[in-house]
Write an enzyme that holds these catalytic residues in place. Structure first.
Site, short mmCIF file in Angstrom:
data_model
loop_
_atom_site.label_atom_id
_atom_site.label_comp_id
_atom_site.label_asym_id
_atom_site.label_seq_id
_atom_site.Cartn_x
_atom_site.Cartn_y
_atom_site.Cartn_z
N LYS A 107 -38.53 -76.79 93.48
CA LYS A 107 -38.83 -75.35 93.57
C LYS A 107 -40.33 -75.20 93.49
O LYS A 107 -41.02 -76.04 92.89
CB LYS A 107 -38.18 -74.59 92.40
CG LYS A 107 -37.99 -73.12 92.65
CD LYS A 107 -36.78 -72.86 93.53
CE LYS A 107 -36.55 -71.40 93.76
NZ LYS A 107 -35.25 -71.17 94.42
P1 NAD Z 1 -35.89 -60.86 97.82
O1 NAD Z 1 -37.32 -60.85 97.46
O2 NAD Z 1 -35.52 -60.80 99.28
O3 NAD Z 1 -35.13 -59.63 97.11
C1 NAD Z 1 -35.18 -59.39 95.73
C2 NAD Z 1 -34.60 -58.01 95.49
O4 NAD Z 1 -34.52 -57.78 94.09
C3 NAD Z 1 -35.42 -56.87 96.08
O5 NAD Z 1 -34.56 -55.92 96.63
C4 NAD Z 1 -36.10 -56.27 94.84
O6 NAD Z 1 -36.42 -54.91 95.01
C5 NAD Z 1 -35.01 -56.47 93.83
N1 NAD Z 1 -35.43 -56.38 92.44
C6 NAD Z 1 -36.49 -56.93 91.83
N2 NAD Z 1 -36.52 -56.57 90.53
C7 NAD Z 1 -35.43 -55.78 90.33
C8 NAD Z 1 -34.90 -55.10 89.20
N3 NAD Z 1 -35.48 -55.17 88.02
N4 NAD Z 1 -33.79 -54.38 89.38
C9 NAD Z 1 -33.17 -54.31 90.58
N5 NAD Z 1 -33.61 -54.94 91.65
C10 NAD Z 1 -34.73 -55.67 91.54
O7 NAD Z 1 -35.26 -62.13 97.13
P2 NAD Z 1 -33.91 -62.89 97.53
O8 NAD Z 1 -34.26 -63.98 98.47
O9 NAD Z 1 -32.87 -61.92 97.87
O10 NAD Z 1 -33.55 -63.62 96.15
C11 NAD Z 1 -32.88 -62.93 95.09
C12 NAD Z 1 -32.36 -63.96 94.10
O11 NAD Z 1 -31.48 -64.86 94.77
C13 NAD Z 1 -33.41 -64.83 93.42
O12 NAD Z 1 -33.00 -65.13 92.12
C14 NAD Z 1 -33.40 -66.09 94.27
O13 NAD Z 1 -33.89 -67.21 93.57
C15 NAD Z 1 -31.92 -66.20 94.56
N6 NAD Z 1 -31.60 -67.00 95.75
C16 NAD Z 1 -32.14 -66.71 96.96
C17 NAD Z 1 -31.79 -67.48 98.05
C18 NAD Z 1 -32.30 -67.17 99.45
O14 NAD Z 1 -31.86 -67.86 100.40
N7 NAD Z 1 -33.14 -66.18 99.66
C19 NAD Z 1 -30.92 -68.56 97.90
C20 NAD Z 1 -30.36 -68.81 96.64
C21 NAD Z 1 -30.71 -68.02 95.58
#
Ligand code: NAD
Length: 414
Positions: A107
């Site tokens: 990561k």
């Molecule tokens: P992203 O940046 O696209 O979206 C994050 C979202 O969370 C946004 O809508 C943001 O406004 C919201 N957010 C932030 N703080 C918040 C709060 N306090 N309350 C409510 N909403 C809040 O990120 P993502 O890629 O969707 O990733 C989200 C999670 O999923 C992370 O933990 C990431 O590690 C995990 N993840 C992502 C992937 C991927 O392929 N993108 C894969 C596995 C896991």
């Protein structure tokens, strides 16, 4: 509870320790599974558009590569620090092992506020990052992908900067745009995977999704596609939130309108036919499935007593703290753990890498069928071990992944 206390809770270390204890592993094996192979810390100076100079702290933690090259996302966010990245790197090793992908875990991240950077500042920051780290990444070494605050564009800049040094090799990153060698179906893979895992759970435990309600925290890459595909599968999405607030409609949100509104305005708040609420209220809703899909530690000792969902599905990485996990489990709330629920992204990243290594493009249906097959297989294994050993899903998933990781480490020799 402040952030330091949460780190001191050492959530994933304790989940791993528990699995190792149950598998009869000694402390040395536990430490071997926990400890990363390499931690890289970088300082990246950036000349901003106004001529001022800012130095950013960046990290890449390469956890284990006994099962394949290091693999994991790159996060741009103000909360990024070495402890966080270390935890997330270990989760990636467990995730790739659970899905039986020939990949390790890593990561990375840059501590920054993406919203305060212009597009050209983001591009220069990303290219400087690659200039500093290129010797430690690569198609058979370490393959970054998008995470919070990063996207296809940032992956394309990484790919291009790497190409300038080593020549064309799209397999250096996944989650790229289609036009630079990305895979069909990668963009939506994590959210689609969340919905596939919920469907597998519903099938196994005879739950009709058409009678189920869902609340989702976070409406980024993971949250929005989870909402879209669960809605398409017949579930009723009653609330979603993002960093600016939440929206709720007990009759079900019109998810296509919410996605359109978010793309136009930058938040879900203000869409037609939904009441405005706050993030805490979305988490506390009575529903069948609650999907935290934002940042880690969304559910902690502070708010766990308010959680009223029957099942928590971890779309985000590490959204439930150790104490909260314990309390929810005692209350009989099912938790589908991150290393299973959010594994769709890395699974299609693996497919993208395979396509890049062979210079081929798979049709969308092949990607989707492959994803379903991989997730169904992992779900079946986790649910069966949980039923046989009478342990919770997380514990079953950690046991399966730890065994695979340990076997590979010992086979390779220490
Ligand atoms: P992203 O940046 O696209 O979206 C994050 C979202 O969370 C946004 O809508 C943001 O406004 C919201 N957010 C932030 N703080 C918040 C709060 N306090 N309350 C409510 N909403 C809040 O990120 P993502 O890629 O969707 O990733 C989200 C999670 O999923 C992370 O933990 C990431 O590690 C995990 N993840 C992502 C992937 C991927 O392929 N993108 C894969 C596995 C896991």
């Amino acid at each position: 509870m402040d952030n330091t206390t949460l780190i001191n809770e050492a959530t994933h270390e304790r989940f791993l320790q528990l699995a190792c204890d149950q598998l009869g592993y000694n402390t040395a094996v536990y430490e071997l599974l926990l400890t990363p192979s390499r931690e890289i810390r970088l300082q990246i100076p950036l000349t901003k558009d106004d001529g001022s100079i800012v130095i950013f702290n960046a990290y890449r933690v390469q956890h284990h590569n006994a099962r394949g090259p290091y693999k994991g996302g790159l996060r741009y966010h103000a909360t990024v620090d070495i402890e966080d990245v270390r935890t997330l790197a270990c989760l990636m090793s467990l995730k790739t092992a659970l899905l039986e992908l020939p990949l390790g875990g890593a990561k990375g991240g840059i501590n920054c506020n993406v919203d305060s950077l212009s597009a050209s500042e983001l591009e220069r920051l990303t290219r400087r990052f690659v200039e500093k780290i290129h010797r430690n990444i690569g198609p058979t070494q370490d393959i970054p992908a998008p995470d919070v605050g990063t996207n296809e564009q940032i992956m394309a800049w990484i790919q291009d900067q790497y190409t300038k040094i080593y020549g064309y090799n799209p397999a250096v990153v996944t989650g790229k745009p289609l036009v630079t060698g990305g895979s069909r179906g990668r963009r939506e893979a994590t959210g689609l995977g969340v919905s596939m895992v919920i469907q597998a759970y519903a099938k196994r435990y005879s739950i009709d999704l058409r009678n189920c309600t869902v609340a989702i925290q976070g409406f980024g890459n993971v949250g929005r596609y989870a909402a879209f595909y669960l809605d398409a599968a017949g579930a009723k999405i009653i609330a979603v939130s993002d960093s600016q607030g939440g929206i709720i409609n007990h009759d079900g949100l019109d998810i296509k309108s919410v996605i359109h509104h978010k793309d136009k305005v930058g938040t879900v708040v203000g869409v037609d036919n939904a009441d405005i609420t706050d993030n805490a209220s979305v988490l506390a809703l009575t529903c069948d499935f609650l999907i935290p899909a934002a940042l880690g530690n969304a559910i902690t000792a502070n708010n766990v007593n308010a959680i009223s969902a029957k099942c928590v599905v971890e779309g985000a990485n590490s959204p439930v703290s150790w104490t909260a996990n314990d309390i929810l489990t005692q209350r009989g709330v099912q938790i589908i753990p991150d290393i299973l629920a959010s594994a769709g992204g890395v699974t299609v990243s693996y497919f993208e890498w395979v396509q890049n290594l062979q210079f081929v493009n798979w049709p969308l249906q092949q990607v989707r069928d492959g994803l379903r097959e991989k997730l169904d297989q992992a779900c079946e294994q986790v649910f069966s071990v949980a039923d046989e050993k009478k342990v919770v899903f997380r514990n079953a998933a950690y046991q399966i992944a730890s065994e695979r990781l340990k076997e590979a480490l010992f086979a390779a020799g220490i």
